[in-house]
Write a protein that holds these residues in place. Sequence first.
Motif, short mmCIF file in Angstrom:
data_model
loop_
_atom_site.label_atom_id
_atom_site.label_comp_id
_atom_site.label_asym_id
_atom_site.label_seq_id
_atom_site.Cartn_x
_atom_site.Cartn_y
_atom_site.Cartn_z
N GLN A 19 52.33 60.60 40.03
CA GLN A 19 52.65 60.72 41.44
C GLN A 19 52.39 59.41 42.19
O GLN A 19 53.18 58.98 43.01
CB GLN A 19 51.84 61.86 42.08
CG GLN A 19 52.22 63.24 41.61
CD GLN A 19 53.56 63.70 42.15
OE1 GLN A 19 53.77 63.72 43.36
NE2 GLN A 19 54.44 64.08 41.26
N HIS A 79 58.64 66.03 43.11
CA HIS A 79 59.16 66.66 41.89
C HIS A 79 59.93 65.68 41.02
O HIS A 79 60.08 65.91 39.83
CB HIS A 79 60.05 67.85 42.26
CG HIS A 79 59.28 68.98 42.86
ND1 HIS A 79 58.43 69.77 42.12
CD2 HIS A 79 59.21 69.45 44.13
CE1 HIS A 79 57.88 70.68 42.90
NE2 HIS A 79 58.33 70.50 44.14
N GLU A 105 57.40 64.25 38.20
CA GLU A 105 56.62 65.09 37.30
C GLU A 105 56.99 64.91 35.84
O GLU A 105 56.14 65.02 34.96
CB GLU A 105 56.73 66.55 37.72
CG GLU A 105 56.00 66.83 39.01
CD GLU A 105 56.09 68.26 39.46
OE1 GLU A 105 56.99 68.99 38.98
OE2 GLU A 105 55.27 68.67 40.30
N PRO A 126 52.73 68.44 44.11
CA PRO A 126 53.62 67.29 44.28
C PRO A 126 53.80 66.94 45.75
O PRO A 126 53.56 67.76 46.64
CB PRO A 126 54.93 67.77 43.66
CG PRO A 126 54.90 69.24 43.85
CD PRO A 126 53.45 69.64 43.72
#
Length: 110
Positions: free
Chosen positions: A40, A99, A102, A93
Amino acid sequence: MSNKTVAILSYVTIIGWIIAYVKSKDLNPKSDLAVYHLKQGLGLFIVSFIVNILMSVVVAIVPSVGFINFIGIIFLILLIMGIINAANEEEKPFPVIGHMFENRFGFIDK
């Protein structure tokens, strides 16, 4: 270094991300929390870098739209959200862009 510390450090500048990445290799067993926040954090840095370059080009071409530089505040808010999630040991997230990261950056998983 603990899993939580590595997760938090992954959001503190790109140098902090590199340190967190190196330290995550020493964690045994491999921490899903650290890996998640490393992905992230790297994704956020890449997106913010690209958006900042694009905003600089647009403002250089059309100076009257200089107010779009306030978009950088959105990335600051996302960064703070990431640090809070890492401190709470949550794997949430980022809104809208989280997303995308990920399942990316496979080199972090190894």
